[in-house]
Design a protein around this motif. Structure first.
Motif, mmCIF file in Angstrom:
data_model
loop_
_atom_site.group_PDB
_atom_site.id
_atom_site.type_symbol
_atom_site.label_atom_id
_atom_site.label_comp_id
_atom_site.label_asym_id
_atom_site.label_seq_id
_atom_site.Cartn_x
_atom_site.Cartn_y
_atom_site.Cartn_z
ATOM 1 N N ARG A 1 -7.285 18.751 -11.728
ATOM 2 C CA ARG A 1 -6.149 18.832 -12.648
ATOM 3 C C ARG A 1 -6.156 20.203 -13.326
ATOM 4 N N ASP A 2 -4.974 20.764 -13.434
ATOM 5 C CA ASP A 2 -4.831 22.078 -14.077
ATOM 6 C C ASP A 2 -4.874 21.893 -15.590
ATOM 7 N N VAL A 3 -5.921 22.436 -16.219
ATOM 8 C CA VAL A 3 -6.092 22.308 -17.668
ATOM 9 C C VAL A 3 -6.017 23.679 -18.331
ATOM 10 N N THR A 4 -5.336 24.594 -17.647
ATOM 11 C CA THR A 4 -5.239 25.945 -18.207
ATOM 12 C C THR A 4 -4.551 25.924 -19.563
ATOM 13 N N THR A 5 -3.441 25.174 -19.674
ATOM 14 C CA THR A 5 -2.705 25.109 -20.945
ATOM 15 C C THR A 5 -3.584 24.545 -22.052
ATOM 16 N N ARG A 6 -4.331 23.500 -21.737
ATOM 17 C CA ARG A 6 -5.195 22.914 -22.760
ATOM 18 C C ARG A 6 -6.290 23.875 -23.173
ATOM 19 N N LEU B 1 0.823 -1.203 0.000
ATOM 20 C CA LEU B 1 0.000 0.000 0.000
ATOM 21 C C LEU B 1 0.860 1.257 0.000
ATOM 22 N N ARG B 2 1.916 1.260 0.813
ATOM 23 C CA ARG B 2 2.799 2.426 0.815
ATOM 24 C C ARG B 2 3.451 2.623 -0.546
ATOM 25 N N GLU B 3 3.903 1.525 -1.146
ATOM 26 C CA GLU B 3 4.496 1.641 -2.474
ATOM 27 C C GLU B 3 3.471 2.134 -3.486
ATOM 28 N N SER B 4 2.226 1.607 -3.369
ATOM 29 C CA SER B 4 1.178 2.048 -4.291
ATOM 30 C C SER B 4 0.875 3.529 -4.095
ATOM 31 N N GLU B 5 0.843 3.976 -2.833
ATOM 32 C CA GLU B 5 0.605 5.392 -2.579
ATOM 33 C C GLU B 5 1.729 6.249 -3.135
ATOM 34 N N GLU B 6 2.970 5.757 -3.002
ATOM 35 C CA GLU B 6 4.098 6.503 -3.566
ATOM 36 C C GLU B 6 3.990 6.578 -5.085
ATOM 37 N N ARG B 7 3.639 5.428 -5.713
ATOM 38 C CA ARG B 7 3.478 5.449 -7.171
ATOM 39 C C ARG B 7 2.334 6.366 -7.582
ATOM 40 N N LEU B 8 1.236 6.346 -6.789
ATOM 41 C CA LEU B 8 0.109 7.225 -7.101
ATOM 42 C C LEU B 8 0.520 8.689 -6.983
ATOM 43 N N SER B 9 1.297 8.975 -5.923
ATOM 44 C CA SER B 9 1.749 10.360 -5.760
ATOM 45 C C SER B 9 2.623 10.790 -6.924
ATOM 46 N N LEU B 10 3.522 9.897 -7.345
ATOM 47 C CA LEU B 10 4.364 10.219 -8.495
ATOM 48 C C LEU B 10 3.539 10.389 -9.760
ATOM 49 N N ALA B 11 2.540 9.500 -9.933
ATOM 50 C CA ALA B 11 1.694 9.607 -11.123
ATOM 51 C C ALA B 11 0.890 10.901 -11.108
ATOM 52 N N LEU B 12 0.333 11.245 -9.921
ATOM 53 C CA LEU B 12 -0.411 12.492 -9.829
ATOM 54 C C LEU B 12 0.492 13.688 -10.066
ATOM 55 N N LEU B 13 1.733 13.583 -9.534
ATOM 56 C CA LEU B 13 2.680 14.682 -9.740
ATOM 57 C C LEU B 13 3.013 14.830 -11.224
ATOM 58 N N ALA B 14 3.241 13.691 -11.881
ATOM 59 C CA ALA B 14 3.584 13.740 -13.301
ATOM 60 C C ALA B 14 2.402 14.237 -14.137
ATOM 61 N N ALA B 15 1.198 13.899 -13.713
ATOM 62 C CA ALA B 15 0.009 14.310 -14.469
ATOM 63 C C ALA B 15 -0.525 15.663 -14.024
ATOM 64 N N ASP B 16 0.193 16.316 -13.109
ATOM 65 C CA ASP B 16 -0.242 17.609 -12.599
ATOM 66 C C ASP B 16 -1.654 17.498 -12.012
ATOM 67 N N THR B 17 -1.879 16.417 -11.238
ATOM 68 C CA THR B 17 -3.197 16.122 -10.673
ATOM 69 C C THR B 17 -3.076 15.957 -9.169
ATOM 70 N N GLU B 18 -4.122 16.315 -8.456
ATOM 71 C CA GLU B 18 -4.149 16.163 -7.012
ATOM 72 C C GLU B 18 -5.525 15.652 -6.594
ATOM 73 N N ILE B 19 -5.576 15.022 -5.422
ATOM 74 C CA ILE B 19 -6.825 14.475 -4.891
ATOM 75 C C ILE B 19 -7.474 15.495 -3.957
ATOM 76 N N TRP B 20 -8.811 15.609 -4.050
ATOM 77 C CA TRP B 20 -9.561 16.465 -3.129
ATOM 78 C C TRP B 20 -10.679 15.645 -2.489
ATOM 79 N N GLU B 21 -11.092 16.062 -1.309
ATOM 80 C CA GLU B 21 -12.152 15.389 -0.565
ATOM 81 C C GLU B 21 -13.088 16.445 -0.002
ATOM 82 N N ARG C 1 -7.128 30.459 -13.445
ATOM 83 C CA ARG C 1 -6.677 29.146 -13.918
ATOM 84 C C ARG C 1 -7.921 28.300 -14.202
ATOM 85 N N TRP C 2 -7.744 27.357 -15.100
ATOM 86 C CA TRP C 2 -8.818 26.411 -15.420
ATOM 87 C C TRP C 2 -8.556 25.101 -14.678
#
Length: 799
Positions: free
Chosen positions: A534-539, A415-435, A509-510
């Motif tokens: 996710r920031d879609v301003t550029t798009r 789970l920790r590894e998956s969370e780390e991979r998710l964080s990296l994926a979100l970072l790479a995709a310029d995406t964040e989780i909200w609740e 920002r969009w």
């Protein structure tokens, strides 16, 4: 089945038919042999068998009768207890000639025996037998007058003694039952031999929840369930046979409820009648305790955790099945052994010893240890240790409950590894989780989402129910509200919205918001919505730029079309004048004396004007196709004649290119609804391209066949073909094949596609495996339907 629980002495002397039977047989065995021996010694040798024989026969018959009667009743005791002993004493007295007083003393003993042990009929039988045996011997020897007096004396004195003894004994038994009734806290019932209840204590009235009068109207089998009546009858018969029994049953209360009982029943005689005295104990608590014990045993048997109990010397005393499943050791292999060296590896001994010592000192502890299985594999165990105490509070051992958490730890690592991979994926995709918690109005976002939404990382509190809408641009809040409502009402699988977010520095920002309800309250309202931002301003900026460029391209296209229309219209008049002048020049060249070059120049001018006219027509057709305004005039046409006309029109070009033209027409529908001139234009363009792409000596083939309700036209050449992957590009305007020997404007295939698709058909190109190219198009046989999109429309950006 009833089961006997009394000990051997109690069974031998118990006050019941079976106990009395055993006692009678014992007395016969103990008293009869010495009695006969003393009698034989007192008699002369010649008279011995005259007295000993009858007495032995009388008593032997009585003993045999008692032995054969497994459940003797009252009348069965008359002969063996009342008549046989008294008659034997009388015969012995008569044989020895004893005095009447001695006779009375001897005969009184069997009478007293019967008075103590038996009911009234047996006592009366013993008394009458004594009277008769007194009367007959005494009367025959001393005279009937004296014999009668002796008999009366015996009848009065021993009879009075027997009556007193019998009454005292019966009252003693009854008093003993009443004493037991007062001392017992259990239900006590007294019933006759037929099962009718004749007495009950207060506890019975309380236990069965009915009055004493109602209880005394019942029988024993009425207390049980209807289905168990036969069993109750069998149990009462067993009590009669064995004198007592203990069994379990289900008894009913007056309100219909039932409760489990243990019945201890004994058979008694009271004043000549036989009764069954039953002590009924409510065992509901015991049944509950047994059920609880069975539950605990089942729980212990099926626990996934290992339960191990150590004594004061840290030796294993209890080893649960869960321990065997986890560690692989059987109970026989570990009992009495220390866990050190068996379960605890050397590197974990210190930690385990400290934990066990702390638990033995009374401190409950939980440790995560590394233990090992029987096969040597290590496992991670969560160890709970608690001290065991006896009644005085002294610690007698330690109980360890071990849970295998190896897979849990591995899952946590994953789970920790998956969370780390998710964080990296979100970072790479310029995406964040909200609740979002709608009831509290709290929105939690990560670092990237916080920077995008213009808030601090963590929890942002807004007005209850406002949530994300408070963070977006006021003009986009209705859009966010509609997306949330569509998801809550089931019209959308998720909340999906793109909204502008104003930042503190005045920039906008969009943000692309996507979420889903993850929990509901009891009232049916969403309690938790989880999603991504996710920031879609550029798009969005790229889309705006694309729209701007597309608008400019459309304006340029419209301007070009207008210019093209004007140019085409303005060019047609000069071209018509040129063509007319060329015709007049050619006529002049035919006159006598005219230079021969004049006709050739006129033909060249006419040919150039014709090509210029065709180019203008092609440009206008392409413009019409792009605008979706290409006009078609469909009519019923002969397909075979149509391809023959196309071949005749292409023959001059075929001859000048020194090629062979082959026509293949299969059996097809005789007519099709199409614009004959436009289809001839398509065939002419395809045949011209094939002739231009085929070197001299090659072959061009035109084939017509039927394919699933449509006409399949094929133009095949034996030229050099086209490049790999260029089949679709050839149908774009101004595209020319690299293999063509003729360099035209590149509009023929684009026009052909527009015409074919305007008829509802399809056109495509293939590279032939044997060399060359093949162009196919399908033409529906039925009426031409209006296409949904403009046929062959080409975007302005591609022109």
């Amino acid at each position: 089945m009833p089961r006997m629980v009394a000990s051997s002495p109690e069974r031998l002397f118990e006050d019941s038919p079976a106990g009395l039977r055993r006692l009678v047989l014992l007395l016969y065995a103990l008293v009869l042999p010495p009695f006969l021996g003393v009698l034989a010694m007192q008699l002369p040798p010649g008279d011995r068998w005259g007295a000993v024989g009858p007495i032995a026969a009388i008593c032997g018959a009585a003993a045999s009768w008692v032995a054969l009667r497994r459940s003797p009743r009252t009348l069965d005791w008359i002969y063996p207890v009342g008549i046989a002993p008294t008659l034997s004493c009388g015969l012995a007295f008569a044989a020895t000639g004893g005095h009447v007083v001695g006779y009375m003393a001897v005969v009184t003993a069997p009478l007293a025996w019967a008075a103590v042990l038996c009911d009234a009929p047996v006592v009366v039988a013993a008394w009458l037998t004594g009277v008769l045996t007194m009367l007959i011997p005494a009367g025959s020897r001393d005279g009937w007058g004296e014999g009668t007096a002796d008999a009366l004396l015996y009848a009065i004195i021993p009879g009075l003694v027997a009556w007193v003894v019998h009454g005292k004994t019966a009252r003693y038994r009854e008093a003993r039952l009443r004493s037991l009734e007062r001392q017992l806290n259990d239900i006590e019932l007294l019933a006759r031999a037929d099962g009718a209840i004749v007495d009950a204590n207060d506890r019975a009235v309380e236990g069965y929840r009915c009055s004493r009068e109602a209880l005394l109207r019942l029988r024993m089998h009425d207390l049980g369930r209807e289905s168990e009546r036969a069993l109750v009858e069998a149990q009462l018969m067993a009590v009669e046979r064995a004198g007592g029994a203990v069994f379990e049953a289900e008894h009913l209360r007056s309100d219909g409820s039932h409760f489990p009982v243990e019945v201890s029943a004994r058979a008694y005689r009271i004043r000549g009648r036989r009764y069954v005295h039953s002590v009924v104990r409510d065992i509901s608590a015991r049944r509950a305790a047994e059920a609880q014990q069975r539950f605990l045993a089942t729980l212990f048997e099926n626990l996934n955790e290992a339960v191990v109990v150590l004594d004061e010397a840290f030796r294993i005393q209890v080893w649960s099945p869960g321990a065997e499943r986890i560690f692989g050791w059987t109970e026989e292999e570990v009992m009495g052994r220390s866990p050190f060296g068996l379960l605890v590896p050397r590197e974990a001994e210190a930690t385990t010893a400290r934990a066990i010592t702390a638990a033995a000192a009374g401190r409950r502890s939980t440790e995560l240890v590394r233990w090992c299985r029987k096969d040597g594999r290590e496992l991670a165990a969560s160890l709970n240790l608690v001290a065991l105490q006896d009644g005085s509070g002294a610690i007698t051992g330690v109980m360890a409950v071990a849970r295998d958490v190896t897979e849990q730890q591995a899952a946590q690592v994953a789970l920790r590894e998956s969370e780390e991979r998710l964080s990296l994926a979100l970072l790479a995709a310029d995406t964040e989780i909200w609740e979002w918690e709608p009831e509290r109005g709290a929105v939690r976002v990560g670092s990237q989402g916080a920077s995008l939404l213009g808030v601090q990382m963590g929890e942002v509190t807004a007005a209850a129910g406002s949530g994300l809408r408070a963070l977006v641009h006021p003009d986009d809040r209705a859009l966010v509200d509609a997306a949330v409502l569509d998801h809550l009402e089931g019209r959308a699988e998720a909340v999906v919205a793109e909204a502008r977010v104003p930042l503190a520095d005045g920039s906008i920002r969009w943000a692309h918001l996507r979420g889903r309800v993850m929990g509901w309250t009891e009232a049916g309202a969403p309690s938790r919505i989880l999603g991504t931002v996710r920031d879609v301003t550029t798009r969005r900026q790229a889309e705006e730029e694309r729209k701007r460029l597309l608008a400019e391209a459309n304006r340029a296209t419209e301007a070009r079309e207008q210019v093209l229309a004007v140019v085409a219209h303005d060019l047609r008049s000069p071209l018509a004048a040129i063509a007319s002048t060329a015709s007049e020049v050619r006529e002049l060249g035919r006159e006598p004396g005219a230079p021969p070059e004049l006709s050739e120049c006129a033909d060249l001018i006419r040919s150039a004007a014709a090509r210029m006219g065709r180019l203008i027509d092609d440009l206008l057709d392409v413009a019409a196709i792009q605008k979706g305004s290409l006009r078609l005039a469909p009519e019923r046409s002969d397909c075979a004649a149509l391809v023959e006309d196309a071949v005749r029109a292409a023959e001059p070009l075929v001859r000048s290119s020194r090629l062979r033209l082959s026509l293949e027409v299969a059996a097809v529908a005789p007519e099709a609804c199409c614009d004959r001139g436009r289809i001839l234009q398509v065939l002419g363009n395809l045949l011209a391209n094939a002739c231009h792409a085929t070197p001299p000596g090659g072959t061009v083939t035109l084939r017509l066949a039927e394919d699933g309700g449509a006409l399949h036209f094929t133009v095949r050449d034996t030229g050099r073909g086209f490049e790999e992957g260029a089949a679709e590009r050839l149908f774009q305007p101004y595209q020319r094949g690299a293999a063509s020997f003729h360099k035209g404007a590149g509009l023929g295939l684009a026009i052909a596609r527009g015409i074919v698709e305007g008829h509802g058909g399809r056109i495509w190109a293939e590279r032939a495996t044997e060399g060359g190219a093949a162009f196919h198009f399908l033409l529906p046989v039925g009426e031409v339907a209006a296409p949904r999109d403009p046929p062959g429309k080409v975007s302005a950006a591609s022109v």
